[in-house]
Write a protein that holds these residues in place. Structure first.
Motif, PDB file in Angstrom:
ATOM      1  N   LEU A 177       0.836  -1.204   0.000  1.00  0.00           N
ATOM      2  CA  LEU A 177       0.000   0.000   0.000  1.00  0.00           C
ATOM      3  C   LEU A 177       0.870   1.253   0.000  1.00  0.00           C
ATOM      4  O   LEU A 177       1.980   1.243   0.521  1.00  0.00           O
ATOM      5  CB  LEU A 177      -0.909   0.019   1.244  1.00  0.00           C
ATOM      6  CG  LEU A 177      -1.864  -1.162   1.399  1.00  0.00           C
ATOM      7  CD1 LEU A 177      -2.685  -1.007   2.682  1.00  0.00           C
ATOM      8  CD2 LEU A 177      -2.801  -1.267   0.188  1.00  0.00           C
ATOM      9  N   LYS A 178       0.320   2.306  -0.598  1.00  0.00           N
ATOM     10  CA  LYS A 178       0.988   3.611  -0.519  1.00  0.00           C
ATOM     11  C   LYS A 178       0.096   4.524   0.305  1.00  0.00           C
ATOM     12  O   LYS A 178      -1.096   4.666   0.016  1.00  0.00           O
ATOM     13  CB  LYS A 178       1.177   4.177  -1.927  1.00  0.00           C
ATOM     14  CG  LYS A 178       1.664   5.639  -1.932  1.00  0.00           C
ATOM     15  CD  LYS A 178       2.272   6.001  -3.264  1.00  0.00           C
ATOM     16  CE  LYS A 178       2.185   7.484  -3.544  1.00  0.00           C
ATOM     17  NZ  LYS A 178       2.875   7.862  -4.785  1.00  0.00           N
ATOM     18  N   VAL A 179       0.672   5.110   1.338  1.00  0.00           N
ATOM     19  CA  VAL A 179      -0.112   5.938   2.251  1.00  0.00           C
ATOM     20  C   VAL A 179       0.335   7.378   2.118  1.00  0.00           C
ATOM     21  O   VAL A 179       1.538   7.679   2.133  1.00  0.00           O
ATOM     22  CB  VAL A 179       0.068   5.459   3.708  1.00  0.00           C
ATOM     23  CG1 VAL A 179      -0.847   6.247   4.642  1.00  0.00           C
ATOM     24  CG2 VAL A 179      -0.235   3.962   3.811  1.00  0.00           C
ATOM     25  N   LYS A 180      -0.632   8.274   1.953  1.00  0.00           N
ATOM     26  CA  LYS A 180      -0.336   9.702   1.856  1.00  0.00           C
ATOM     27  C   LYS A 180      -0.261  10.280   3.261  1.00  0.00           C
ATOM     28  O   LYS A 180      -1.174  10.078   4.074  1.00  0.00           O
ATOM     29  CB  LYS A 180      -1.452  10.408   1.079  1.00  0.00           C
ATOM     30  CG  LYS A 180      -1.540   9.983  -0.390  1.00  0.00           C
ATOM     31  CD  LYS A 180      -0.496  10.686  -1.223  1.00  0.00           C
ATOM     32  CE  LYS A 180      -0.772  10.550  -2.709  1.00  0.00           C
ATOM     33  NZ  LYS A 180       0.273  11.237  -3.505  1.00  0.00           N
ATOM     34  N   VAL A 181       0.836  10.991   3.551  1.00  0.00           N
ATOM     35  CA  VAL A 181       0.948  11.687   4.833  1.00  0.00           C
ATOM     36  C   VAL A 181       1.383  13.128   4.542  1.00  0.00           C
ATOM     37  O   VAL A 181       1.195  13.613   3.435  1.00  0.00           O
ATOM     38  CB  VAL A 181       1.963  10.980   5.779  1.00  0.00           C
ATOM     39  CG1 VAL A 181       1.526   9.567   6.095  1.00  0.00           C
ATOM     40  CG2 VAL A 181       3.372  11.008   5.192  1.00  0.00           C
ATOM     41  N   GLY A 182       1.917  13.817   5.564  1.00  0.00           N
ATOM     42  CA  GLY A 182       2.419  15.169   5.346  1.00  0.00           C
ATOM     43  C   GLY A 182       1.570  16.235   6.009  1.00  0.00           C
ATOM     44  O   GLY A 182       1.876  17.413   5.924  1.00  0.00           O
ATOM     45  N   LEU A 183       0.498  15.823   6.674  1.00  0.00           N
ATOM     46  CA  LEU A 183      -0.291  16.785   7.448  1.00  0.00           C
ATOM     47  C   LEU A 183      -0.054  16.480   8.937  1.00  0.00           C
ATOM     48  O   LEU A 183       0.767  15.640   9.284  1.00  0.00           O
ATOM     49  CB  LEU A 183      -1.778  16.673   7.083  1.00  0.00           C
ATOM     50  CG  LEU A 183      -2.136  17.027   5.625  1.00  0.00           C
ATOM     51  CD1 LEU A 183      -3.631  16.874   5.386  1.00  0.00           C
ATOM     52  CD2 LEU A 183      -1.705  18.443   5.265  1.00  0.00           C
ATOM     53  N   ALA A 184      -0.807  17.134   9.816  1.00  0.00           N
ATOM     54  CA  ALA A 184      -0.584  16.935  11.261  1.00  0.00           C
ATOM     55  C   ALA A 184      -1.011  15.551  11.734  1.00  0.00           C
ATOM     56  O   ALA A 184      -0.703  15.151  12.850  1.00  0.00           O
ATOM     57  CB  ALA A 184      -1.333  18.010  12.041  1.00  0.00           C
ATOM     58  N   THR A 185      -1.706  14.801  10.854  1.00  0.00           N
ATOM     59  CA  THR A 185      -2.310  13.529  11.267  1.00  0.00           C
ATOM     60  C   THR A 185      -1.485  12.296  10.888  1.00  0.00           C
ATOM     61  O   THR A 185      -2.028  11.200  10.788  1.00  0.00           O
ATOM     62  CB  THR A 185      -3.694  13.402  10.592  1.00  0.00           C
ATOM     63  OG1 THR A 185      -3.490  13.574   9.181  1.00  0.00           O
ATOM     64  CG2 THR A 185      -4.681  14.429  11.084  1.00  0.00           C
TER      65      THR A 185
END
Ligand code: MG
Length: 363
Positions: A177-185
């Motif tokens: 899986l590819k997971v998008k991050v980069g926010l406070a969560t």
């Protein structure tokens, strides 16, 4: 009027020159298509329920080549701009010999500033046409073995922990899986995914972390949670800072926003381990092929990615995928109204259609 009745009418009408267009029969159609998303799609850049992409159909000798470009907001592109760009070279496309596709694309790259999605739509339509004209699938045109396609990741956009768990369960068929991050969560997102699965993960920060120290601590935390590599941890221009990060982490760092064109690649060496090549960024298959070869020649890892788009663009990228280490070609799987059938995914592996050109069929 269909072709047959047009030819008949042309034969009946004693007008000089009227038969000429029927003899070549070359047409070009551009159309903006709204692709509806199955889930609201959120990354560090935007949140949306649909995407507009530009579709191009190039018809000659009774063969239709389909192309598509997904404009990238990050590079100030939209579907109307892409359409205008293609229309600006209509004369060149209608009068040029499509078997001289590399010459045509080179002229278009010189004439048209920017508008990479528009250029990609033209390139893909021409390559689809050429493959059909030659009667071979495009992977054969590029000398590739369709058995060598990599696994593709399935992407999980940024969402609440509850929806993230639901999306992770829906992705049961995908081994990576590819997971998008980069926010406070970031932490709750990864914890939500991990509460459902222990599959390998790849993580895309989409330039979301703002300092090299933050990137190092996040990447080291992610590594403990079974993350294989991290895509674009810092803003594209922070290449020196990324070099600093790379010397302090153990998993590979892949450039996406920092790597739009072939000329970007040499300066990324030593700051990044690899590059994510997308047809919508590069301006089509020919340029994407060149970028992959340049990255390989520099000893870098290669990845093919995509924007949210139909099976036209995703299948075009998939035909080049036997060349790369990693694929993230799921843009067509995230939409509800794909106009085409093309590449399929079986247990995560890309399965290329065997038909000539792209091998697309209408959905
Ligand atoms: Mg990315």
């Amino acid at each position: 009027m269909n072709r047959r009745s047009f030819v008949k009418a042309a034969a009946a009408a004693p007008v000089a020159g009227l038969a000429a267009p029927a003899a070549t029969g070359t047409t070009l159609t551009t159309k903006i298509v709204r692709l509806n998303l199955q889930h609201t799609w959120t990354t560090t850049m935007s949140s949306s329920q649909y995407r507009d992409t530009l579709h191009v159909a190039y018809v000659r000798d009774g063969i239709t080549g389909h192309g598509e470009g997904a404009p990238i907001v990050r590079y100030h592109e939209d579907a109307e701009g892409a359409q205008k760009a293609v229309e600006s070279v209509r004369g060149l496309l209608l009068s040029g010999d499509p078997m001289q596709f590399a010459k045509i694309m080179s002229q278009i790259f010189k004439q048209v500033p920017g508008e990479w999605a528009g250029k990609a739509a033209i390139d893909i339509a021409l390559m689809d046409w050429v493959g059909q004209k030659l009667g071979i699938p495009l992977y054969s045109y590029f000398g590739l073995d369709p058995a060598d396609t990599p696994l593709t990741t399935f992407s999980i956009g940024i969402d609440t922990p509850e929806i993230t768990r639901q999306k992770t369960r829906e992705a049961a068929d995908y081994p990576v899986l590819k997971v998008k991050v980069g926010l406070a969560t970031d932490e709750p997102t990864i914890e939500a995914v991990r509460s459902v699965t222990d599959k390998p993960l790849r993580v895309d920060a989409n330039e979301g972390w703002k300092s090299k120290e933050e990137a190092v601590s996040k990447i080291n935390w992610l590594e403990k949670h079974g993350v294989q590599f991290i895509e674009q941890p810092l803003p594209a221009e922070m290449i020196e800072e990324t070099r600093w990060v790379r010397s302090r982490v153990h998993i590979p760092i892949i450039a996406d926003e920092a790597c739009q064109h072939a000329s970007d690649i040499p300066k990324l060496k030593d700051a990044f381990d690899g590059v994510n090549v997308k047809l919508d960024k590069s301006g089509g298959m020919l340029e994407a092929y060149r970028m992959i070869q340049i990255a390989k020649s520099l000893g870098m890892k290669t990845m093919l990615g995509c924007m949210i788009s139909s099976s036209a663009t995703v299948t075009a990228a998939a035909h080049l995928s036997p060349l790369v280490d990693y694929a993230d070609l799921d843009g067509n799987l995230l939409i509800a109204n794909d106009p085409f059938h093309g590449v399929k995914v079986e247990k995560g592996k890309l399965v290329l259609p065997k038909g000539p050109g792209l091998g697309l069929t209408p959905a």
